[in-house]
Design a protein around this motif. Sequence first.
Motif, mmCIF file in Angstrom:
data_model
loop_
_atom_site.group_PDB
_atom_site.id
_atom_site.type_symbol
_atom_site.label_atom_id
_atom_site.label_comp_id
_atom_site.label_asym_id
_atom_site.label_seq_id
_atom_site.Cartn_x
_atom_site.Cartn_y
_atom_site.Cartn_z
ATOM 1 N N TYR A 43 0.802 -1.210 0.000
ATOM 2 C CA TYR A 43 0.000 0.000 0.000
ATOM 3 C C TYR A 43 0.841 1.270 0.000
ATOM 4 N N ILE A 147 -18.973 2.359 -28.733
ATOM 5 C CA ILE A 147 -18.221 1.516 -27.794
ATOM 6 C C ILE A 147 -17.219 2.360 -27.018
ATOM 7 N N LEU A 151 -16.954 2.875 -23.030
ATOM 8 C CA LEU A 151 -15.717 2.627 -22.291
ATOM 9 C C LEU A 151 -15.433 3.793 -21.348
ATOM 10 N N LEU A 154 -18.284 3.966 -18.536
ATOM 11 C CA LEU A 154 -18.191 2.898 -17.533
ATOM 12 C C LEU A 154 -17.038 3.169 -16.577
ATOM 13 N N VAL A 158 -17.156 3.868 -12.294
ATOM 14 C CA VAL A 158 -16.317 3.259 -11.253
ATOM 15 C C VAL A 158 -15.532 4.336 -10.512
ATOM 16 N N LYS A 164 -15.208 4.216 -1.830
ATOM 17 C CA LYS A 164 -16.416 3.400 -1.660
ATOM 18 C C LYS A 164 -16.902 3.392 -0.224
ATOM 19 N N ALA B 180 -14.041 -3.161 -27.122
ATOM 20 C CA ALA B 180 -14.966 -3.826 -26.205
ATOM 21 C C ALA B 180 -14.214 -4.671 -25.194
ATOM 22 N N ILE B 182 -11.337 -3.922 -23.831
ATOM 23 C CA ILE B 182 -10.895 -3.008 -22.764
ATOM 24 C C ILE B 182 -12.085 -2.667 -21.867
ATOM 25 N N LEU B 183 -13.251 -2.489 -22.506
ATOM 26 C CA LEU B 183 -14.465 -2.168 -21.749
ATOM 27 C C LEU B 183 -14.744 -3.260 -20.719
ATOM 28 N N LEU B 185 -12.603 -5.363 -19.495
ATOM 29 C CA LEU B 185 -11.554 -5.327 -18.476
ATOM 30 C C LEU B 185 -11.894 -4.293 -17.405
ATOM 31 N N VAL B 186 -12.332 -3.110 -17.864
ATOM 32 C CA VAL B 186 -12.691 -2.055 -16.912
ATOM 33 C C VAL B 186 -13.849 -2.508 -16.028
ATOM 34 N N ALA B 187 -14.824 -3.202 -16.655
ATOM 35 C CA ALA B 187 -15.971 -3.668 -15.868
ATOM 36 C C ALA B 187 -15.527 -4.640 -14.789
ATOM 37 N N ILE B 189 -12.465 -4.842 -13.409
ATOM 38 C CA ILE B 189 -11.717 -4.097 -12.384
ATOM 39 C C ILE B 189 -12.699 -3.400 -11.451
ATOM 40 N N GLY B 190 -13.695 -2.723 -12.063
ATOM 41 C CA GLY B 190 -14.633 -1.950 -11.260
ATOM 42 C C GLY B 190 -15.400 -2.824 -10.287
ATOM 43 N N MET B 193 -13.130 -4.122 -7.572
ATOM 44 C CA MET B 193 -12.697 -3.073 -6.649
ATOM 45 C C MET B 193 -13.825 -2.652 -5.716
ATOM 46 N N LEU B 194 -15.038 -2.517 -6.270
ATOM 47 C CA LEU B 194 -16.146 -2.038 -5.446
ATOM 48 C C LEU B 194 -16.646 -3.109 -4.496
ATOM 49 N N ARG B 196 -14.786 -5.535 -3.070
ATOM 50 C CA ARG B 196 -13.806 -6.054 -2.125
ATOM 51 C C ARG B 196 -14.098 -5.555 -0.714
ATOM 52 N N ILE B 198 -13.238 -4.844 3.356
ATOM 53 C CA ILE B 198 -12.091 -4.230 4.024
ATOM 54 C C ILE B 198 -11.108 -5.297 4.486
ATOM 55 N N GLU B 201 -8.973 -6.411 1.614
ATOM 56 C CA GLU B 201 -7.956 -5.412 1.316
ATOM 57 C C GLU B 201 -6.824 -5.487 2.319
ATOM 58 N N ASP B 206 -3.407 -3.829 1.028
ATOM 59 C CA ASP B 206 -3.865 -2.799 0.103
ATOM 60 C C ASP B 206 -4.803 -1.846 0.838
#
Lengths: 527, 228
Positions: A43, A147, A151, A154, A158, A164, B180, B182-183, B185-187, B189-190, B193-194, B196, B198, B201, B206
């Motif tokens: 961290y 698209i 991207l 989205l 996040v 959060k 798409a 990458i899209l 992948l972002v989904a 990750i998001g 991340m959201l 997870r 405590i 982490e 982390d």
Amino acid sequence: MFLLLQANTTELYSLRDLMLIAPELILTVCGCVALVMEVVLPYRKSKWTAYFALVSIGLAAASLASLYFANRDLFPLDGFYGMLRIDGFAILFKAIFLIGAALTVAVSMRYLDVEGEQHGEYYALVLFATVGMMFLACGFDLISLYISLELMALTFYVLVAFTKREKRSNEAAMKYFLLGAFSSGILLYGMSLLYGVAGSTNLGEIGRSIGVALQPSVNELGMMTSGIPLRPLILLGVIALSAGLFFKISAVPFHMWAPDAYEGAPTPVTAFLSTGSKAASFALYLRIFTEALGGLRGTALDWAPLVAIVAAITILVGNWAAVTQENSKRLLAYSSISNAGYVLLGLVAGNSYGYIGIVIYLLVYTLMNIGAFGIIISLRRRGIIGDNVNDMAGLAQKAPGMAAMMAIFMLSLGGLPATGGFIGKYFLFGGLLQRGRLEEKSWYYWLAAWAIINTVVSFYYYVRFIKVMYLGERVADDRPLALSPALRAALVVSLIGVIIIGIYPQPFIDLAQKLITPLTAGALAFR
Amino acid sequence: MTLTGWEAVFFWVFAVTALMAALLTVLARNAVHSAMFLISTLVSVAALFILLGAEFVAGAQILVYVGGVMVLFLFVIMLVNVGAEERGKEAIFNRTPQVVASLLFSGLLVIGLVIGINQGWRAIQERDERDNRLVEVQVRRAQEEQALPVAATNTMKITRDTERIGNSLYRYASLPFEIASILLLVAIIGSVMLARTIKQEAVTDDLDPEVLKEAAPLITERADLTEG
């Protein structure tokens, strides 16, 4: 590399196509590397990811520059079977996004420390959002544009929820997500209608078929058939498309999400959302409405009055709602709504003055808005939220340099001469007047006058910041600001940019004029 | 192209089913019912794809959406407690101005579409007749159909539909296809991340030390709960 060459032999796409998207490729690869770094680093070393992100943005900027210098006469280059077009417009907007992304990363580091959320994913997400924006600027096909828009959106959903453990952040993300998804649906509806009319998703093809559809032709009975039967479909498509895009740029009937999302989001994300995302949506707007729908200007289906009315209402509501705000992030959200209205004026003008105005204004807006949010970020410390206007009280005594910078950013947002904001507004309003004189229609003049009157109103709330900082009777708190070298550097860079564009704008205007030429040529080709 | 005979019957059956089921998806109070109605919408749309001659898309729709996505939906609904909404007695449409506004706007949209599509369709048909394009297309289609290979059962012919989709997806649409990815992948990750906690982490080092200090009692409590 071997894989790329293999792709070349099967002729899916050539190496030349890949060179065209080199900046995006660099950012994508670096984003993935940043994700790995996040897993590997503990961290307290997460900040290395931020520096890495800065380096990768620098690399992308270098490759973008090489793309520019390899093609200095800016002949539009198509790639991937017409899916994208690299021209001056694309390069210019990509440069704006890279500047915005770099400044955002720089102002984020200390903020995330204070929030206790210093994660590498944040920087990876910023990089991916930038990739989406850059594809938006160069996409030349409804599919790739949609698209890339998704991207970008989205990623921002996040990012808005990134802190959060904070309730406000979650609420903001939820609102933004629901309305964003809804608006994407409307946008898609408009796109599908346009596809139905044109039979193609390529913007150039759509422009051509709409031109043909609207042309009066003679049928075999010798009767004139005008393009009237297709008009309702085109009109519906334009309206749905505009509604979806008005959501994205937070123009007025569809602006409700902006203040809540801007207030709840982590402040650096708010800065990026109000500059990068907005500039990218404008790039999309310009691309579709000049290349595909540019032929509608001056016909019975002219979309200019629609955009003009929305712009006028947006300017009014944004400015008047900002007057009563107490939260500075919310205030800047309304200010950003009204600024979207000003930029729309450039589209209404639709001449080279207007386009130069749009580009310069978006560039200056990126600098000054991230600068203003940077100052608000420095007020956020452990235990102090610092996003109320009154939290700035006494800043002039505590940190005179910061207060001076904030004052300049605010005056520039208002559009005071000798700041960058003035040059942008000058071109936007000037474009309207020029168009009005050319077409001999008085409503262009009235629109410009309306915008100028509202600009004067906007000074009221921008100057309020200055009043609180310099004339505030008590100091809001005596704890030192949360400054870091990166934040300081970002603020100084934004300040220098705003002042240089304000005092010596000629090189920027020349560059913008040169880079924006294909856009005006495209719009004129239909006339 | 006007639908005639059985094609028309099937079109109307599946189109009305899709619309009604979509409406019921929104109106159902029970989330499981909602998901079920969504499945019937998707199946009806798949049937419409078959009527259009896009067999591959129809198959993919059923395999991916009905078979994969909706099953996941149902799993999630059953795992997450959604009882509160089911038990509610309050009317779903409880705000008159909003209901009126939405009905008004959807009515306008329907009228606009009916007028627009009617006129536009007629215009395009006239143009095609003028250019004799319809005849051309029909002749070409018939020729293509003749050339198609016969399937093993000897009752029907294998279409080139899949080949055509593959070609356009990996050639013409290769760039959006990559974006798409990458899209997605972002989904991922998001969502990771959201979602997870405590504790997770903290385990992967982390978490901010101060946040960890504040949350320490909470984490041990949770650990007790999961172990016990």
